[in-house]
Design a protein around this motif. Structure first.
Motif, PDB file in Angstrom:
ATOM      1  N   GLY B  81     -15.854   1.259   4.435  1.00 22.00           N
ATOM      2  CA  GLY B  81     -15.216   0.953   3.147  1.00 22.00           C
ATOM      3  C   GLY B  81     -15.481   2.061   2.138  1.00 22.00           C
ATOM      4  N   MET B  82     -16.733   2.532   2.125  1.00 26.39           N
ATOM      5  CA  MET B  82     -17.080   3.600   1.182  1.00 26.39           C
ATOM      6  C   MET B  82     -16.435   4.924   1.606  1.00 26.39           C
ATOM      7  SD  MET B  82     -18.596   1.996  -1.105  1.00 26.39           S
ATOM      8  CE  MET B  82     -18.630   0.224  -0.946  1.00 26.39           C
ATOM      9  N   VAL B 176     -14.607   6.645 -10.249  1.00 28.92           N
ATOM     10  CA  VAL B 176     -15.283   7.931 -10.026  1.00 28.92           C
ATOM     11  C   VAL B 176     -14.284   9.054 -10.263  1.00 28.92           C
ATOM     12  CG1 VAL B 176     -16.452   9.363  -8.301  1.00 28.92           C
ATOM     13  CG2 VAL B 176     -16.855   6.911  -8.362  1.00 28.92           C
ATOM     14  N   LYS B 177     -14.642   9.972 -11.163  1.00 28.36           N
ATOM     15  CA  LYS B 177     -13.676  11.002 -11.528  1.00 28.36           C
ATOM     16  C   LYS B 177     -13.671  12.183 -10.566  1.00 28.36           C
ATOM     17  CE  LYS B 177     -13.243   9.950 -16.385  1.00 28.36           C
ATOM     18  NZ  LYS B 177     -13.476  10.344 -17.755  1.00 28.36           N
ATOM     19  N   GLN B 178     -14.830  12.499 -10.002  1.00 26.96           N
ATOM     20  CA  GLN B 178     -14.886  13.673  -9.128  1.00 26.96           C
ATOM     21  C   GLN B 178     -15.592  13.334  -7.824  1.00 26.96           C
ATOM     22  OE1 GLN B 178     -16.897  16.141 -12.031  1.00 26.96           O
ATOM     23  NE2 GLN B 178     -15.168  17.550 -12.031  1.00 26.96           N
ATOM     24  N   LEU B 179     -15.217  14.076  -6.809  1.00 27.57           N
ATOM     25  CA  LEU B 179     -15.778  13.867  -5.480  1.00 27.57           C
ATOM     26  C   LEU B 179     -17.305  13.972  -5.494  1.00 27.57           C
ATOM     27  CD1 LEU B 179     -14.354  13.334  -2.810  1.00 27.57           C
ATOM     28  CD2 LEU B 179     -14.389  15.771  -2.364  1.00 27.57           C
ATOM     29  N   GLU B 180     -17.820  14.936  -6.266  1.00 28.25           N
ATOM     30  CA  GLU B 180     -19.269  15.171  -6.276  1.00 28.25           C
ATOM     31  C   GLU B 180     -20.028  13.946  -6.779  1.00 28.25           C
ATOM     32  OE1 GLU B 180     -17.666  17.971  -8.823  1.00 28.25           O
ATOM     33  OE2 GLU B 180     -16.579  17.646  -6.973  1.00 28.25           O
ATOM     34  N   ASN B 181     -19.394  13.176  -7.655  1.00 28.86           N
ATOM     35  CA  ASN B 181     -20.097  12.026  -8.233  1.00 28.86           C
ATOM     36  C   ASN B 181     -20.250  10.884  -7.240  1.00 28.86           C
ATOM     37  OD1 ASN B 181     -19.943  13.539 -10.507  1.00 28.86           O
ATOM     38  ND2 ASN B 181     -18.333  12.345 -11.477  1.00 28.86           N
ATOM     39  N   PHE B 182     -19.602  11.022  -6.098  1.00 30.54           N
ATOM     40  CA  PHE B 182     -19.608   9.903  -5.172  1.00 30.54           C
ATOM     41  C   PHE B 182     -20.963   9.726  -4.483  1.00 30.54           C
ATOM     42  CE2 PHE B 182     -18.163   7.222  -1.659  1.00 30.54           C
ATOM     43  CZ  PHE B 182     -17.462   6.291  -2.393  1.00 30.54           C
ATOM     44  N   ALA B 183     -21.759  10.792  -4.447  1.00 34.74           N
ATOM     45  CA  ALA B 183     -23.097  10.674  -3.849  1.00 34.74           C
ATOM     46  C   ALA B 183     -23.900   9.613  -4.592  1.00 34.74           C
ATOM     47  CB  ALA B 183     -23.805  12.020  -3.898  1.00 34.74           C
ATOM     48  N   ASN B 187     -25.883   6.060  -3.265  1.00 39.09           N
ATOM     49  CA  ASN B 187     -27.255   5.628  -3.519  1.00 39.09           C
ATOM     50  C   ASN B 187     -27.315   4.305  -4.268  1.00 39.09           C
ATOM     51  OD1 ASN B 187     -28.452   7.804  -2.285  1.00 39.09           O
ATOM     52  ND2 ASN B 187     -28.250   9.091  -4.098  1.00 39.09           N
ATOM     53  N   PHE B 188     -26.389   4.134  -5.206  1.00 38.93           N
ATOM     54  CA  PHE B 188     -26.483   2.959  -6.077  1.00 38.93           C
ATOM     55  C   PHE B 188     -25.687   1.763  -5.576  1.00 38.93           C
ATOM     56  CE2 PHE B 188     -27.731   6.353  -8.985  1.00 38.93           C
ATOM     57  CZ  PHE B 188     -28.933   5.815  -9.455  1.00 38.93           C
TER      58      PHE B 188
END
Lengths: 262, 273
Positions: B81-82, B176-183, B187-188
């Motif tokens: 899903g993620m 989420v605006k950018q791919l990088e923020n998906f990490a 975690n959360f």
């Protein structure tokens, strides 16, 4: 609303349904007005160049036409069907080539086009036939099984144009499609799209900064600070401004507009 | 109303999702290796200490690996899903999402079709995992006790759980605006959802250890997904789990559709020219 289907063999200048009609469209980003009461039409078979400096509102306008954004101020109709009354179905006669590559890099040319053909509801046999036809017209069919990642920018752009034509749109929207391409590829693409308008009666809305892509018989719209400041044929606009080239006319129009606003 | 265009478009979206999935072999392998490591390493290590007394849906004492299987199936779907939501963000950044959004398909249909494609891929992963687990049982590496009918009765539960986890991922991807923020999301969202649930330990045992932790587990919809799968694998229906999973799916999908509404524009807007 009456369905006024376009007659592909009809002549310009007759009472045709515009391929796109924009009436009184405004759009704000917060307090900043990006488009201010914009109205224009593009008729079938017409090649319309949309000129404007960075920040003029071109991309906002294209986002509204493609319904990526929505606005309550004004009406946008494609082939006589407005978004307000037909929703996303009004997008059916629209083909789009975005400035940014929107192909799936890990899939082949054929796989990308098949995927799009299915999104547009084409049966497999018809999709295969159109894939061959559109790619052949752009001299790309021999590369149909190559991955997009392995193609150069010019070839990727040709695939995007082929994709946008698969469902035989009545209106083709191209957002600076030749940016970053070499002269030969630019010429091939510009000629191809002009021929589509001329021979297949497709309405074209082409945004560009490159004046040599605009031909004398084209329809020209100049957008500045969210407003349309010129709308007519290239010949008319050149004559009106007493200039011999589109780039000189564009500069002259922008200067006049700035002086008018002072 | 579903029309011919929608059916062909759904087929197209499924076609692309499976093409991408099979081309990303590392994704397929990691989807299998992750739960297999849990199954083989953790269950082998803990089977002596974590044997479980009978409680529904189990009728007898069970080895720990039997307990873990439903949680690992749900874990596969959670990661998938993620992964699907990550691919939505990727498509948005790469522009492929624009191609979808400029088709004459309703926005809700596009999102449901993407969700459906993600669920189909997750089913493939879960059944591949169950097949490998069955293989280990056949050769007596493990003691899984799942009746043949369980592999069929679990299918509706997996579909429902896949929809919930995919819809949650989709709603997250809109924020989420950018791919990088998906990490950060990984975690959360993924780890708390998995660990604060009944995936690894039964709720009664968690309740014995910490009542607060138990309460957190009962607020986590992932717990209900795990239990729904657990009951379904043993041919039983867990109504409370099905209800929570269905309601969570509807809410998450509603949020996702709201977030992708054209009147609000896409989160990742293009250049303004």
């Amino acid at each position: 609303m009456t369905d006024l289907s376009l007659d592909k063999n009809s002549n310009l200048g007759t009472n045709q349904t515009p391929a796109i009609s924009i009436e009184g469209v405004s759009y704000n980003y917060g307090k900043r007005l990006a488009l201010d009461d914009v109205s224009f039409q593009v008729l079938p078979g017409q090649f319309t160049a949309l000129l404007g400096a960075n920040g003029a509102g071109k991309s906002t306008l294209l986002s509204l036409i493609t319904r990526l954004f929505d606005t309550a101020n004004g009406t946008i109709s494609i082939d006589g069907k407005s978004f307000a009354s037909h929703g996303s179905k009004a997008l059916a006669p629209l083909g789009v080539v975005f400035q940014q590559t929107t192909l799936d890099l890990d899939l082949s040319v054929r796989q990308n086009l098949r995927y799009f053909a299915r999104l547009r509801g084409l049966p497999s046999s018809l999709a295969n036939q159109r894939i061959e036809e559109t790619l052949s017209a752009l001299e790309m069919y021999e590369r149909v099984d190559e991955r997009i990642r392995d193609l150069n920018g010019g070839h990727r752009r040709r695939v995007e144009i082929a994709r946008s034509m698969l469902h035989q749109p009545k209106l083709l929207l191209l957002d600076e499609p030749t940016v970053g391409l070499d002269i030969h590829t630019r010429r091939v693409i510009v000629n191809h799209i002009h021929n589509l308008a001329k021979n297949d009666n497709v309405a074209v809305l082409w945004t560009t900064h490159l004046m040599d892509e605009i031909w004398d018989e084209d329809h020209l719209i100049v957008l500045d600070k969210g407003k349309i400041i010129e709308d007519g044929t290239v010949k008319e606009i050149l004559a009106k401004n007493g200039e011999s080239s589109v780039s000189d006319a564009f500069e002259s129009i922008i200067v006049q507009e700035e002086e008018r606003l002072k | 109303m579903i029309d011919g265009l929608m059916i062909r478009a759904l087929y197209g979206i499924l076609y692309r999702e499976f093409l991408r999935f099979f081309q990303q072999r590392a994704r397929f392998l990691s989807a299998l290796v992750r739960p297999l490591i849990w199954l083989l390493v953790f269950s082998a290590g803990w089977r002596q200490t974590q044997g479980l007394a009978p409680y529904a849906p189990y009728e007898t004492y069970i080895p720990y690996e039997v307990y873990m299987i439903p949680g690992l199936c749900a874990m596969i779907q959670l990661f998938n899903g993620m992964q699907s939501s990550l691919s939505m963000i990727y498509d948005r950044e790469m522009g492929s999402m624009r191609v979808l959004l400029t088709t004459p398909l309703p926005r809700w249909f596009i999102l449901v079709a993407r969700l459906f494609a993600g669920v189909a891929v997750s089913l493939l992963q879960v059944y591949a995992f169950l097949a490998i687990a069955f293989f280990f049982t056949y050769f007596e590496f493990l003691e899984l006790d799942i009746a043949a009918i369980g592999y069929i009765t679990v299918l509706p539960a997996l579909i429902l759980c896949g929809f919930m986890l995919g819809a949650l991922g989709m709603a997250l991807s809109a924020t989420v605006k950018q791919l990088e923020n998906f990490a950060g999301v990984m975690n959360f969202v993924i780890f708390p959802m998995f660990f604060i649930s009944s995936a690894l330990f039964p709720l009664w045992r968690i309740k014995d250890l910490s009542y607060t932790f138990y309460q957190f587990c009962t607020y986590n919809p992932f717990t209900y997904a795990v239990e729904l799968i657990r009951f379904a694998l043993h041919g039983q229906f867990y109504a409370e789990g099905a209800l929570v999973v269905a309601v969570t799916s509807v809410i998450a999908l509603g949020l996702a559709i709201y977030a992708y509404d054209p009147s609000r524009g896409l989160k990742a807007k293009g250049k303004r020219g």
